[in-house]
Design a protein around this motif. Structure first.
Motif, PDB file in Angstrom:
ATOM      1  N   THR A 106       9.524  -3.854   7.269  1.00 23.19           N
ATOM      2  CA  THR A 106      10.328  -2.632   7.244  1.00 23.19           C
ATOM      3  C   THR A 106      10.382  -2.089   5.820  1.00 23.19           C
ATOM      4  N   GLY A 107       9.908  -0.870   5.641  1.00 26.44           N
ATOM      5  CA  GLY A 107       9.860  -0.257   4.326  1.00 26.44           C
ATOM      6  C   GLY A 107      11.203   0.309   3.900  1.00 26.44           C
ATOM      7  N   GLU A 108      11.239   0.843   2.702  1.00 27.03           N
ATOM      8  CA  GLU A 108      12.473   1.388   2.156  1.00 27.03           C
ATOM      9  C   GLU A 108      12.979   2.590   2.939  1.00 27.03           C
ATOM     10  N   ASP A 109      12.085   3.236   3.712  1.00 24.66           N
ATOM     11  CA  ASP A 109      12.493   4.387   4.516  1.00 24.66           C
ATOM     12  C   ASP A 109      12.865   3.988   5.941  1.00 24.66           C
ATOM     13  N   GLY A 110      12.905   2.671   6.214  1.00 23.51           N
ATOM     14  CA  GLY A 110      13.267   2.193   7.540  1.00 23.51           C
ATOM     15  C   GLY A 110      12.125   2.150   8.533  1.00 23.51           C
ATOM     16  N   THR A 111      10.943   2.577   8.130  1.00 22.51           N
ATOM     17  CA  THR A 111       9.763   2.560   8.994  1.00 22.51           C
ATOM     18  C   THR A 111       9.038   1.230   8.865  1.00 22.51           C
ATOM     19  N   ARG A 112       8.426   0.791   9.945  1.00 22.55           N
ATOM     20  CA  ARG A 112       7.657  -0.455   9.915  1.00 22.55           C
ATOM     21  C   ARG A 112       6.217  -0.156   9.499  1.00 22.55           C
ATOM     22  N   TYR A 113       5.741  -0.917   8.519  1.00 21.55           N
ATOM     23  CA  TYR A 113       4.411  -0.699   7.963  1.00 21.55           C
ATOM     24  C   TYR A 113       3.593  -1.988   7.993  1.00 21.55           C
ATOM     25  N   PHE A 114       2.269  -1.783   8.019  1.00 19.04           N
ATOM     26  CA  PHE A 114       1.337  -2.890   7.847  1.00 19.04           C
ATOM     27  C   PHE A 114       1.020  -3.048   6.357  1.00 19.04           C
ATOM     28  N   SER A 131      -2.543  -4.112  -3.015  1.00 13.80           N
ATOM     29  CA  SER A 131      -1.547  -4.348  -1.977  1.00 13.80           C
ATOM     30  C   SER A 131      -1.411  -3.054  -1.195  1.00 13.80           C
ATOM     31  N   HIS A 132      -2.218  -2.919  -0.145  1.00 12.62           N
ATOM     32  CA  HIS A 132      -2.244  -1.697   0.659  1.00 12.62           C
ATOM     33  C   HIS A 132      -1.071  -1.672   1.631  1.00 12.62           C
ATOM     34  N   VAL A 133      -0.461  -0.526   1.768  1.00 14.29           N
ATOM     35  CA  VAL A 133       0.568  -0.289   2.781  1.00 14.29           C
ATOM     36  C   VAL A 133       0.082   0.850   3.662  1.00 14.29           C
ATOM     37  N   ASP A 134       0.220   0.685   4.977  1.00 12.96           N
ATOM     38  CA  ASP A 134      -0.309   1.707   5.872  1.00 12.96           C
ATOM     39  C   ASP A 134       0.466   1.731   7.180  1.00 12.96           C
ATOM     40  N   ARG A 135       0.343   2.852   7.877  1.00 14.40           N
ATOM     41  CA  ARG A 135       0.977   2.975   9.187  1.00 14.40           C
ATOM     42  C   ARG A 135       0.096   2.414  10.289  1.00 14.40           C
ATOM     43  N   VAL A 136      -1.208   2.320  10.050  1.00 14.58           N
ATOM     44  CA  VAL A 136      -2.141   1.836  11.060  1.00 14.58           C
ATOM     45  C   VAL A 136      -2.503   0.386  10.780  1.00 14.58           C
ATOM     46  N   TRP A 137      -2.853  -0.332  11.842  1.00 14.90           N
ATOM     47  CA  TRP A 137      -3.087  -1.776  11.726  1.00 14.90           C
ATOM     48  C   TRP A 137      -4.344  -2.092  10.930  1.00 14.90           C
ATOM     49  N   ASN A 138      -5.368  -1.245  11.016  1.00 13.80           N
ATOM     50  CA  ASN A 138      -6.641  -1.507  10.326  1.00 13.80           C
ATOM     51  C   ASN A 138      -6.551  -0.920   8.927  1.00 13.80           C
ATOM     52  N   VAL A 139      -5.934  -1.668   8.032  1.00 16.80           N
ATOM     53  CA  VAL A 139      -5.591  -1.161   6.706  1.00 16.80           C
ATOM     54  C   VAL A 139      -6.844  -1.079   5.832  1.00 16.80           C
ATOM     55  N   LEU A 145      -4.727   7.616   0.166  1.00 16.17           N
ATOM     56  CA  LEU A 145      -4.596   9.019  -0.230  1.00 16.17           C
ATOM     57  C   LEU A 145      -3.654   9.788   0.684  1.00 16.17           C
ATOM     58  N   THR A 146      -3.427   9.281   1.894  1.00 15.17           N
ATOM     59  CA  THR A 146      -2.561   9.991   2.826  1.00 15.17           C
ATOM     60  C   THR A 146      -1.205   9.327   3.010  1.00 15.17           C
ATOM     61  N   VAL A 147      -1.089   8.047   2.685  1.00 11.40           N
ATOM     62  CA  VAL A 147       0.161   7.331   2.904  1.00 11.40           C
ATOM     63  C   VAL A 147       0.789   6.907   1.582  1.00 11.40           C
ATOM     64  N   MET A 148       0.085   6.109   0.805  1.00 12.02           N
ATOM     65  CA  MET A 148       0.676   5.568  -0.414  1.00 12.02           C
ATOM     66  C   MET A 148       0.913   6.638  -1.469  1.00 12.02           C
ATOM     67  N   ARG A 149       0.045   7.640  -1.530  1.00 12.83           N
ATOM     68  CA  ARG A 149       0.210   8.684  -2.542  1.00 12.83           C
ATOM     69  C   ARG A 149       1.520   9.440  -2.356  1.00 12.83           C
ATOM     70  N   TRP A 153       7.593   4.389  -3.623  1.00 10.53           N
ATOM     71  CA  TRP A 153       8.042   3.001  -3.499  1.00 10.53           C
ATOM     72  C   TRP A 153       6.891   2.074  -3.125  1.00 10.53           C
ATOM     73  N   MET A 154       5.897   2.599  -2.380  1.00 11.40           N
ATOM     74  CA  MET A 154       4.720   1.794  -2.050  1.00 11.40           C
ATOM     75  C   MET A 154       3.897   1.523  -3.303  1.00 11.40           C
ATOM     76  N   GLN A 155       3.767   2.539  -4.146  1.00 12.67           N
ATOM     77  CA  GLN A 155       3.020   2.374  -5.389  1.00 12.67           C
ATOM     78  C   GLN A 155       3.721   1.373  -6.305  1.00 12.67           C
ATOM     79  N   GLU A 156       5.037   1.452  -6.354  1.00 11.42           N
ATOM     80  CA  GLU A 156       5.799   0.517  -7.183  1.00 11.42           C
ATOM     81  C   GLU A 156       5.663  -0.908  -6.663  1.00 11.42           C
ATOM     82  N   GLN A 157       5.648  -1.050  -5.338  1.00 11.89           N
ATOM     83  CA  GLN A 157       5.466  -2.370  -4.752  1.00 11.89           C
ATOM     84  C   GLN A 157       4.116  -2.958  -5.156  1.00 11.89           C
ATOM     85  N   GLU A 158       3.075  -2.125  -5.127  1.00 15.19           N
ATOM     86  CA  GLU A 158       1.750  -2.600  -5.519  1.00 15.19           C
ATOM     87  C   GLU A 158       1.706  -2.943  -7.011  1.00 15.19           C
ATOM     88  N   GLN A 159       2.339  -2.124  -7.817  1.00 14.08           N
ATOM     89  CA  GLN A 159       2.356  -2.383  -9.261  1.00 14.08           C
ATOM     90  C   GLN A 159       3.042  -3.709  -9.580  1.00 14.08           C
TER      91      GLN A 159
END
Length: 208
Positions: A106-114, A131-139, A145-149, A153-159
């Motif tokens: 569960t991400g910071e926005d309450g959505t479940r991510y892969f 450390s890729h974060v994505d909405r689709v299972w095949n990460v 470019l469409t999700v993490m950008r 918070w996803m970019q900070e998690q990867e950093q």
């Protein structure tokens, strides 16, 4: 015989997906999805799907042709009809069947991510890669470019992962991943994985 060699071929051949499933599941704190190698042997699509049905997998199943990468032959099938359709389109004769495991967080926005993290292991030392974060299972990386950008918070998690991987995944998990070098005996390899909701490791792939 005098030429230096990186990654002995015998050790490379041991890192098949079905081979990894057999040995990595023996490690404490590690789960590798159940994986089987399936030979179609010329069977028609529906007949091939029926044979898979007797192997004890539960839908959904990931299926892909052996020896392929970058997701070009991979699909998530949810029933016999999906699987028969996949075989109807496939050109190869040998496949991996992989039990799908939904370990979204569960991400910071309450959505479940892969999530898919990666290490390169070079001469026994771990180097964090992504450390890729994505909405689709095949990460895959192009989805950044469409999700993490659009999600700082996803970019900070990867950093954080790149700066301090042991701190990001926990010392125990880091030590388990360090131990893989001795297990596989390769000079260079990569491992794709995620941290499960219970804190243990889910390894997707590990090879040269």
């Amino acid at each position: 015989p005098a030429v230096p060699l990186v990654n002995h071929p015998d050790r490379v051949l041991e890192t098949t997906r079905d081979g990894n499933a057999g040995r990595l599941n023996a490690l404490a704190g590690v789960r590798f999805p159940r994986t089987a190698r399936f030979r179609r042997e010329g069977a028609a699509p529906k007949a091939a799907a029926a044979r898979v049905g007797k192997l004890g997998f539960a839908y959904p199943i990931i299926v892909r042709e052996t020896g392929t990468h970058t997701g070009r032959t991979v699909a998530l099938v949810r029933n016999d009809a999906d699987l028969a359709g996949y075989f109807a389109r496939a050109t190869g004769g040998e496949f991996y069947l992989i039990q799908f495991m939904d370990e979204r967080f569960t991400g910071e926005d309450g959505t479940r991510y892969f999530n898919k993290k990666r290490f390169f292991c070079i001469d026994g030392r771990l180097y964090p890669v992504v450390s890729h974060v994505d909405r689709v299972w095949n990460v895959h990386g192009h989805n950044r470019l469409t999700v993490m950008r659009a999600n700082p918070w996803m970019q900070e998690q990867e950093q954080r992962y790149l700066a301090d991987p042991a701190g990001a995944i926990g010392d125990k998990n880091y030590r388990v991943l360090e131990s893989l070098a001795g297990l596989v005996g390769l000079d260079f390899f990569g491992v794709d994985y995620a941290v499960r909701r219970d804190g243990t490791l889910l390894i997707y792939e590990m090879n040269a």
